[in-house]
Design an enzyme around this catalytic site. Structure first.
Site, PDB file in Angstrom:
ATOM      1  N   GLN A 168     -26.086  32.205 -65.017  1.00  0.00           N
ATOM      2  CA  GLN A 168     -27.540  32.642 -65.180  1.00  0.00           C
ATOM      3  C   GLN A 168     -27.693  33.924 -65.708  1.00  0.00           C
ATOM      4  O   GLN A 168     -27.382  34.977 -64.906  1.00  0.00           O
ATOM      5  CB  GLN A 168     -28.191  32.593 -63.754  1.00  0.00           C
ATOM      6  N   THR A 175     -34.239  31.194 -58.032  1.00  0.00           N
ATOM      7  CA  THR A 175     -33.481  30.127 -57.794  1.00  0.00           C
ATOM      8  C   THR A 175     -33.839  28.753 -58.762  1.00  0.00           C
ATOM      9  O   THR A 175     -33.013  28.076 -58.842  1.00  0.00           O
ATOM     10  CB  THR A 175     -33.763  29.457 -56.272  1.00  0.00           C
ATOM     11  N   GLY A 194     -39.592  31.293 -46.346  1.00  0.00           N
ATOM     12  CA  GLY A 194     -40.701  30.526 -46.872  1.00  0.00           C
ATOM     13  C   GLY A 194     -41.029  29.647 -45.601  1.00  0.00           C
ATOM     14  O   GLY A 194     -40.158  29.065 -44.770  1.00  0.00           O
ATOM     15  N   LYS A 229      13.072  42.923 -42.844  1.00  0.00           N
ATOM     16  CA  LYS A 229      12.485  42.626 -43.995  1.00  0.00           C
ATOM     17  C   LYS A 229      13.480  41.846 -44.817  1.00  0.00           C
ATOM     18  O   LYS A 229      14.523  42.147 -45.031  1.00  0.00           O
ATOM     19  CB  LYS A 229      12.019  44.078 -44.870  1.00  0.00           C
ATOM     20  N   HIS A 271      16.672  46.486 -30.104  1.00  0.00           N
ATOM     21  CA  HIS A 271      15.832  47.637 -30.174  1.00  0.00           C
ATOM     22  C   HIS A 271      16.433  48.613 -31.243  1.00  0.00           C
ATOM     23  O   HIS A 271      17.408  48.652 -31.404  1.00  0.00           O
ATOM     24  CB  HIS A 271      15.790  48.277 -28.730  1.00  0.00           C
ATOM     25  N   TYR A 328      16.605  48.711 -37.924  1.00  0.00           N
ATOM     26  CA  TYR A 328      15.866  48.483 -39.362  1.00  0.00           C
ATOM     27  C   TYR A 328      16.941  47.358 -39.860  1.00  0.00           C
ATOM     28  O   TYR A 328      18.234  47.718 -40.111  1.00  0.00           O
ATOM     29  CB  TYR A 328      15.737  49.526 -40.130  1.00  0.00           C
ATOM     30  N   ASN A 370      25.111  40.156 -32.048  1.00  0.00           N
ATOM     31  CA  ASN A 370      24.267  41.173 -31.512  1.00  0.00           C
ATOM     32  C   ASN A 370      24.568  42.417 -32.305  1.00  0.00           C
ATOM     33  O   ASN A 370      25.407  42.862 -32.802  1.00  0.00           O
ATOM     34  CB  ASN A 370      24.806  41.303 -30.106  1.00  0.00           C
ATOM     35  N   ASN A 419      20.098  49.194 -47.144  1.00  0.00           N
ATOM     36  CA  ASN A 419      20.053  48.212 -48.351  1.00  0.00           C
ATOM     37  C   ASN A 419      19.512  48.768 -49.718  1.00  0.00           C
ATOM     38  O   ASN A 419      19.689  48.065 -50.681  1.00  0.00           O
ATOM     39  CB  ASN A 419      19.000  47.093 -47.820  1.00  0.00           C
TER      40      ASN A 419
END
Length: 459
Positions: free
Chosen positions: A60, A66, A126, A337, A349, A352, A363, A372
């Site tokens: 449009q 409309t 309306g 990750k 605990h 990373y 373990n 890494n």
């Protein structure tokens, strides 16, 4: 919206405003789906096609109302025979089943057009004007209405079911003879009625469905309503939601029976929660799969795969590519990750784990770091089955610890540890005799040492 983002692309409960509209329209299985775009047309068109690849895009060029938008469709694609449903990109609460009821009633009555209406606070909408017998007469826009007409509590949603052939003829006769100098689609309804065709209405069972969004206050209100609807459906299907007021779930999320969702939990995207799982309090899951009877507490999980009976948290972070097999445990302050943790393995605990494979039953001791990244490339670490990585170990990738292998606490392992071996990589301890007494005279440490050494002259 006062935003760089086009209004219909603002999101709520997992979809944009436009996405919710397209999903509702898609429930009709339409032969043709057309999206009219004007403002920010490139962005909106791309989002529309992404959500509904079958959609046709009509531009449009001038935003003249409309009626003009519908006329652009007909001029672009031609006359559309059959039933044409018109709906809007900023009404995310409108259900597909309501549109289906509109179409069914339209067909049953043999109408040229059927208007979806609602009753309640009509401010801004309306009004539906009827004759003394209750028959439909016309729709009058609020700005053009008389005081008596503004007092009417039935209002136009803006959604219609049209006879496509009659619509194509009537749309050409719409004028701009109104305060806004725009082409109103409501005028088509009046034209068809004056031509002698049957015009009908259907009152929406829930007036809230036709609520539009024009600012961020309304966006928040609609988001709350939609989320409440999602949670209600889930609870009726057998899911426990402990605190609906603080729980947010996208419409795209799937949750199995007997799952329990704790307070302050957000479930987003294509997340799937298995039967009997407990998620929360305090969890954020995005595009994550959780197996049956798993337990997650205060965890953030993005694009992760969590197996059955796994426990995660508190305060764990599973990043994209994390995969955890059945019965494993990921504990407090653990970050994963792009790593796979085998069945029954534990990372309890303060660790990373990046770019790694951990075998079943192994373990990983507290404080372990999977190193890494060498500054240029990422490298992989592999831990075999039933291995034991001692606390405060640094595994310098690429490296392998074989099945049943051990690493001594405090080691920096940069060479493979064969199966069943113990890897030790740390300096020998040396105690400097009397160092505190010589270098920390006058401190509480020195005083304590003097008291102890004074009792034992040989020390």
């Amino acid at each position: 919206m006062k935003s760089r983002t086009p209004k219909v692309l603002h999101t709520l409960c997992g979809r944009s405003l436009l996405g919710h509209t397209l999903a509702a329209a898609g429930e009709l299985s339409p032969r043709r789906l057309v999206v009219v775009v004007g403002h920010a047309r490139e962005q909106v068109a791309a989002a529309a096609v992404a959500a509904a690849p079958q959609a046709d895009i009509v531009v449009q060029d001038q935003l003249l109302g409309t009626g003009n938008a519908v006329r652009m469709v007909i001029e672009s694609v031609g006359v559309i025979p059959g039933t044409v449903v018109v709906t809007y990109g900023d009404m995310p609460l409108l259900r597909g089943q309501t549109l289906r009821q509109l179409v069914d009633q339209h067909h049953a009555a043999g109408n040229a057009v059927t208007v979806l209406t609602a009753r309640g606070d009509a401010a801004g909408y309306g009004r539906i004007v009827r004759d003394p017998g209750g028959a439909f007469l016309r729709i009058v826009e609020e700005r053009d209405a008389t005081p008596a007409e503004r007092a009417i509590d039935e209002y136009n949603s803006g959604c219609y079911a049209f006879d496509g052939t009659l619509l194509a003829d009537a749309i050409k006769r719409v004028t701009t003879d109104n305060e806004q100098k725009q082409e109103y689609l409501t005028d088509v309804v009046d034209i068809l009625r004056r031509d002698g065709y049957p015009v009908g209405t259907m009152v929406a069972a829930d007036a809230g469905e036709i609520a539009g969004v024009n600012d961020r206050v309304q966006l928040a209100q609609v988001r709350r309503t939609l989320n409440d609807r999602i949670l209600t459906d889930l609870m009726l299907a057998g899911v426990t939601v402990v605190d609906p007021a603080s729980t947010w779930v996208d419409v795209t999320v799937t949750i199995g029976q007997d799952a329990e969702i704790g307070p302050q939990t957000h479930l987003e995207g294509a997340t799937v929660i298995g039967a009997g799982a407990k998620v929360g309090p305090g969890c954020l899951l995005e595009d994550t799969t959780v197996g049956e009877d798993a337990v997650l507490l205060h965890a953030v999980c993005r694009q992760a795969q969590i197996g059955p009976r796994v426990t995660v948290g508190p305060f764990a972070y599973l990043r994209p590519g994390a995969s955890i097999a059945a019965d494993a445990h990921i504990g407090t302050y653990v970050e994963l990750k792009k790593s796979h943790v085998g069945a029954g393995a534990k990372v309890p605990h303060l660790s990373y784990v990046g770019d790694a494979t951990i075998g079943a039953g192994s373990n990983i001791g507290a404080g372990t770091i999977f190193a890494n990244y060498d500054g240029v490339h990422k490298h992989h670490t592999e831990i075999g089955e039933n291995a034991f990585v001692g606390s405060n170990t640094v595994l310098v990738a690429p490296v392998i610890v074989g099945d049943g292998g051990y690493t001594a606490a405090g080691s920096a392992i940069d060479q493979d540890v064969p199966a069943g071996d113990l890897g030790i990589a740390r300096g020998r301890q040396h105690n400097s005799d009397g160092w505190v007494l010589r270098n920390r005279q006058g401190t509480r440490s020195a005083e304590a040492a003097e008291r102890t050494r004074g009792d034992n002259p040989d020390q």
